[in-house]
Every structure is written in C-alpha cells, then in structure tokens.
Design a protein around this motif. Sequence first.
Motif, PDB file in Angstrom:
ATOM      1  N   LEU A   1       0.820  -1.209   0.000  1.00 30.20           N
ATOM      2  CA  LEU A   1       0.000   0.000   0.000  1.00 30.20           C
ATOM      3  C   LEU A   1       0.857   1.264   0.000  1.00 30.20           C
ATOM      4  O   LEU A   1       0.466   2.279  -0.570  1.00 30.20           O
ATOM      5  N   THR A   2       2.031   1.219   0.594  1.00 31.90           N
ATOM      6  CA  THR A   2       2.907   2.404   0.592  1.00 31.90           C
ATOM      7  C   THR A   2       3.544   2.647  -0.774  1.00 31.90           C
ATOM      8  O   THR A   2       4.092   3.719  -1.006  1.00 31.90           O
TER       9      THR A   2
ATOM     10  N   VAL B   1      -2.873   9.068  -0.911  1.00 35.27           N
ATOM     11  CA  VAL B   1      -2.844  10.331  -0.194  1.00 35.27           C
ATOM     12  C   VAL B   1      -3.714  10.189   1.054  1.00 35.27           C
ATOM     13  O   VAL B   1      -4.716   9.470   1.031  1.00 35.27           O
ATOM     14  N   TYR B   2      -3.301  10.856   2.127  1.00 28.01           N
ATOM     15  CA  TYR B   2      -4.112  10.855   3.339  1.00 28.01           C
ATOM     16  C   TYR B   2      -5.392  11.617   3.042  1.00 28.01           C
ATOM     17  O   TYR B   2      -5.373  12.735   2.533  1.00 28.01           O
ATOM     18  N   TYR B   3      -6.522  10.998   3.384  1.00 28.43           N
ATOM     19  CA  TYR B   3      -7.818  11.619   3.147  1.00 28.43           C
ATOM     20  C   TYR B   3      -8.782  11.128   4.207  1.00 28.43           C
ATOM     21  O   TYR B   3      -8.957   9.923   4.384  1.00 28.43           O
ATOM     22  N   SER B   4      -9.416  12.050   4.896  1.00 28.80           N
ATOM     23  CA  SER B   4     -10.405  11.693   5.900  1.00 28.80           C
ATOM     24  C   SER B   4     -11.757  12.185   5.406  1.00 28.80           C
ATOM     25  O   SER B   4     -11.953  13.372   5.200  1.00 28.80           O
ATOM     26  N   GLY B   5     -12.673  11.265   5.156  1.00 33.36           N
ATOM     27  CA  GLY B   5     -13.986  11.639   4.654  1.00 33.36           C
ATOM     28  C   GLY B   5     -14.656  10.469   3.976  1.00 33.36           C
ATOM     29  O   GLY B   5     -14.166   9.340   4.010  1.00 33.36           O
ATOM     30  N   SER B   6     -15.762  10.730   3.325  1.00 34.87           N
ATOM     31  CA  SER B   6     -16.570   9.653   2.760  1.00 34.87           C
ATOM     32  C   SER B   6     -16.019   9.063   1.469  1.00 34.87           C
ATOM     33  O   SER B   6     -16.485   8.022   1.028  1.00 34.87           O
ATOM     34  N   ASN B   7     -15.046   9.685   0.848  1.00 34.59           N
ATOM     35  CA  ASN B   7     -14.507   9.169  -0.414  1.00 34.59           C
ATOM     36  C   ASN B   7     -13.265   8.296  -0.209  1.00 34.59           C
ATOM     37  O   ASN B   7     -12.381   8.239  -1.049  1.00 34.59           O
ATOM     38  N   TRP B   8     -13.195   7.559   0.891  1.00 29.73           N
ATOM     39  CA  TRP B   8     -12.072   6.676   1.172  1.00 29.73           C
ATOM     40  C   TRP B   8     -12.022   5.520   0.178  1.00 29.73           C
ATOM     41  O   TRP B   8     -13.041   5.124  -0.394  1.00 29.73           O
TER      42      TRP B   8
ATOM     43  N   TRP C   1       4.751  14.565  10.049  1.00 29.49           N
ATOM     44  CA  TRP C   1       5.988  14.893   9.352  1.00 29.49           C
ATOM     45  C   TRP C   1       5.714  15.489   7.966  1.00 29.49           C
ATOM     46  O   TRP C   1       6.583  15.493   7.098  1.00 29.49           O
ATOM     47  N   GLY C   2       4.480  15.950   7.726  1.00 27.18           N
ATOM     48  CA  GLY C   2       4.120  16.526   6.434  1.00 27.18           C
ATOM     49  C   GLY C   2       4.000  15.505   5.314  1.00 27.18           C
ATOM     50  O   GLY C   2       3.951  15.874   4.144  1.00 27.18           O
ATOM     51  N   THR C   3       3.903  14.222   5.661  1.00 24.92           N
ATOM     52  CA  THR C   3       3.890  13.174   4.637  1.00 24.92           C
ATOM     53  C   THR C   3       2.576  13.080   3.876  1.00 24.92           C
ATOM     54  O   THR C   3       2.575  12.880   2.679  1.00 24.92           O
ATOM     55  N   LYS C   4       1.456  13.121   4.575  1.00 18.97           N
ATOM     56  CA  LYS C   4       0.115  13.059   3.975  1.00 18.97           C
ATOM     57  C   LYS C   4      -0.072  11.845   3.078  1.00 18.97           C
ATOM     58  O   LYS C   4      -0.602  11.931   1.985  1.00 18.97           O
ATOM     59  N   ARG C   5       0.366  10.662   3.587  1.00 21.61           N
ATOM     60  CA  ARG C   5       0.244   9.425   2.811  1.00 21.61           C
ATOM     61  C   ARG C   5       0.564   8.213   3.685  1.00 21.61           C
ATOM     62  O   ARG C   5       0.909   8.378   4.847  1.00 21.61           O
TER      63      ARG C   5
ATOM     64  N   ASN D   1       7.550   5.847  21.208  1.00 17.31           N
ATOM     65  CA  ASN D   1       7.859   7.085  20.492  1.00 17.31           C
ATOM     66  C   ASN D   1       7.944   6.821  18.998  1.00 17.31           C
ATOM     67  O   ASN D   1       8.447   5.784  18.573  1.00 17.31           O
ATOM     68  N   ARG D   2       7.472   7.784  18.197  1.00 16.93           N
ATOM     69  CA  ARG D   2       7.439   7.650  16.733  1.00 16.93           C
ATOM     70  C   ARG D   2       8.528   8.495  16.085  1.00 16.93           C
ATOM     71  O   ARG D   2       8.781   9.621  16.513  1.00 16.93           O
ATOM     72  N   TYR D   3       9.094   7.944  15.002  1.00 19.04           N
ATOM     73  CA  TYR D   3      10.145   8.622  14.247  1.00 19.04           C
ATOM     74  C   TYR D   3       9.921   8.402  12.754  1.00 19.04           C
ATOM     75  O   TYR D   3       9.411   7.364  12.345  1.00 19.04           O
ATOM     76  N   TYR D   4      10.347   9.375  11.971  1.00 18.28           N
ATOM     77  CA  TYR D   4      10.342   9.217  10.522  1.00 18.28           C
ATOM     78  C   TYR D   4      11.565   9.953   9.996  1.00 18.28           C
ATOM     79  O   TYR D   4      11.739  11.139  10.259  1.00 18.28           O
ATOM     80  N   LYS D   5      12.399   9.203   9.302  1.00 23.91           N
ATOM     81  CA  LYS D   5      13.653   9.755   8.773  1.00 23.91           C
ATOM     82  C   LYS D   5      14.440  10.453   9.873  1.00 23.91           C
ATOM     83  O   LYS D   5      15.013  11.524   9.680  1.00 23.91           O
ATOM     84  N   GLY D   6      14.443   9.846  11.065  1.00 26.36           N
ATOM     85  CA  GLY D   6      15.216  10.347  12.193  1.00 26.36           C
ATOM     86  C   GLY D   6      14.559  11.439  13.012  1.00 26.36           C
ATOM     87  O   GLY D   6      15.086  11.856  14.037  1.00 26.36           O
TER      88      GLY D   6
END
Length: 167
Positions: free
Chosen positions: A17-18, A23-30, A132-136, A147-152
């Motif tokens: 899936l990655t 794209v991150y989307y919250s709503g009825s069109n998932w 982290w501004g990823t939106k995906r 604790n969560r990390y992304y690219k350090g």
Amino acid sequence: MGKVFTAQQFIDKLKWLTTIPNVYYSGSNWSKLNSKGQWQFDCVLSIKSLLWGFKADKNKFRGGTVYKSNGVADFSCNGGLNYCTDVSTDFSKIIPGEYVCMKGSKYNHSGMCIESATKNKHGKIFEDTTGWGTKRAIISEFDIKGNRYYKGVKNVAKWTYYGKLKW
C-alpha cells in the motif's frame, strides 16, 4: 469469520500500500481514486480497506473494497482495540502484525507493526498519516517506549497501546 490474512500476508499488503499512489484523506470518499490518480485513505481506513478486500482495481468500486466484508467490523482508530487480544502498553514485547493506536492520548490514530523494536533498534510501523508533512501511507519507526520517528525526526504523538486484531 476468522482470519483474513496471516500476519506476514497482511504485512506484505501494508508494505504494498505504501508503494501505490495514495494520499491521506479523511472523509466519505475513502478507498477511491482522486483526480490526481491517488487512492485516498486515512489511518484506520487503510487497514480496514485491506481487510475488506482493497486491491487498487480501478475498475471496481473503491478499488475492490467491500464495506464490512470478510466478517471484519467497522471500527475507529482507538476502537480497534475492542477487536484485539493480548492488549498491552509494553512496546518492548510487540510483534509484527499487531495493531497499534494512541488510545488515552489527545490523538486518534492507528497503524500496524511490521517489525519489532528492541532496546538498541527501532521497530517499524505502517501508518497513513499527515505527520511529518507526509500526507500518505508510510513506514515509520518506533522505540520500545512507543515514540514515533520518521527519517530520524521524532513526532510529539506516541503509540500507547497495541494488540492482535482478530482478523
């Protein structure tokens, strides 16, 4: 209904899936394609959509997702724990294929463990996030304290609970 996937089959689906346009989307069109050709999911819908049969099939409604199919209930991010066994807060014992969430915090977010953490090595989590501004959908890291990390880069929001989803 019982298991939809083995833990490894589900981990493979999450990794896949990655790799598709999403794209991150919250709503009825998932689980639908947007005008840019990206599949739309939020954190928990990415997990449920796979359990409900999502295949990224452009010729099928919601990419092949059938709501509440395979005996899989509809649940919220933190509500997913209600469908888990062996619920814990000790992230030194989490194993791949377990559901994670932020219950008890001010955040409502979920993901799936794809690699365990140790005292000396971060584990890996699938999550669909705006963090982290990823939106995906991404593969982030976590430590044995959640604790969560992304690219350090550490994120203020941390995982609080995990468990084995019954599917």
